[in-house]
Design a protein around this motif. Structure first.
Motif, short mmCIF file in Angstrom:
data_model
loop_
_atom_site.label_atom_id
_atom_site.label_comp_id
_atom_site.label_asym_id
_atom_site.label_seq_id
_atom_site.Cartn_x
_atom_site.Cartn_y
_atom_site.Cartn_z
N UNK A 6 1.05 -1.14 -0.17
CA UNK A 6 -0.10 -0.04 0.11
C UNK A 6 0.90 1.18 0.10
N UNK A 7 0.51 2.19 -0.56
CA UNK A 7 1.17 3.63 -0.54
C UNK A 7 -0.05 4.44 -0.48
N UNK A 8 0.01 5.46 0.61
CA UNK A 8 -0.73 6.46 0.67
C UNK A 8 0.04 7.94 0.36
N UNK A 9 -0.55 8.82 -0.19
CA UNK A 9 -0.07 10.17 -0.80
C UNK A 9 -0.99 11.36 -1.07
N UNK A 28 -3.95 3.57 -12.28
CA UNK A 28 -4.78 2.37 -12.16
C UNK A 28 -4.49 1.53 -13.53
N UNK A 29 -4.48 2.20 -14.69
CA UNK A 29 -4.39 1.66 -16.04
C UNK A 29 -3.01 0.91 -16.11
N UNK A 30 -1.84 1.91 -15.59
CA UNK A 30 -0.41 1.50 -16.00
C UNK A 30 -0.08 0.52 -14.98
N UNK A 31 -0.19 0.64 -13.62
CA UNK A 31 -0.01 -0.17 -12.77
C UNK A 31 -0.37 -1.62 -12.54
N UNK A 32 -1.86 -1.44 -12.80
CA UNK A 32 -2.78 -2.84 -12.65
C UNK A 32 -2.39 -3.55 -13.79
N UNK A 38 -2.04 -8.18 -8.43
CA UNK A 38 -3.46 -8.53 -8.12
C UNK A 38 -4.20 -7.42 -7.08
N UNK A 39 -5.59 -7.61 -7.47
CA UNK A 39 -6.37 -6.49 -6.69
C UNK A 39 -6.03 -5.21 -6.22
N UNK A 40 -5.77 -4.58 -7.38
CA UNK A 40 -5.18 -3.30 -7.39
C UNK A 40 -6.65 -2.24 -7.18
N UNK A 41 -6.27 -1.52 -6.08
CA UNK A 41 -7.30 -0.68 -5.83
C UNK A 41 -6.87 0.99 -5.65
N UNK A 56 -3.07 3.71 -2.87
CA UNK A 56 -3.11 2.51 -4.07
C UNK A 56 -2.68 1.37 -3.04
N UNK A 57 -3.50 0.39 -3.32
CA UNK A 57 -3.43 -1.05 -2.56
C UNK A 57 -3.32 -2.06 -3.72
N UNK A 58 -2.36 -3.26 -3.39
CA UNK A 58 -2.28 -4.36 -4.56
C UNK A 58 -1.58 -5.48 -3.53
N UNK A 59 -1.94 -6.44 -4.25
CA UNK A 59 -1.39 -7.87 -3.74
C UNK A 59 -0.62 -8.28 -4.65
N UNK A 60 0.62 -8.95 -3.96
CA UNK A 60 1.75 -9.69 -4.76
C UNK A 60 1.83 -11.08 -4.47
#
Length: 99
Positions: A6-9, A28-32, A38-41, A56-60
């Protein structure tokens, strides 16, 4: 063991501006689309206890997949061309599930 990244900004463009919305949607388009993400939010802060605006939150799946994401050309280009120019401050948080 999966990793929740997660990154807050905050953005130089401010909160709830057209520029901010453009940054969030194009990010979102680029990073997801990077393999292993997985599970990009995209998240909007609502708590008065925190002064960051977005997240942004994502799972690896594991550390190797997370490392591959960090060194992926799309990610490194995004950081250099967008993140460093448009983000005014941030904090990264990485978790694994304990139970």
């Amino acid at each position: 063991m999966s990793i929740q990244h997660m990154v807050i900004f905050n953005l130089h463009a401010g909160k709830d501006t057209d520029e901010a919305q453009n940054f969030l949607s194009s990010s979102a388009e680029e990073l997801a689309g990077i393999p292993g993400v997985e599970q990009f939010q995209v998240l909007r802060q609502v708590s008065v206890k925190n002064d960051y605006d977005y997240g942004f939150s994502m799972v690896f799946a594991d550390q190797a997949v997370y490392d591959a994401y960090n060194s992926h050309p799309v990610h490194t280009r995004y950081v250099a061309e967008r993140w460093l120019k448009e983000v005014s401050r941030f904090q990264e948080i990485d978790f694994t599930v304990m139970a």
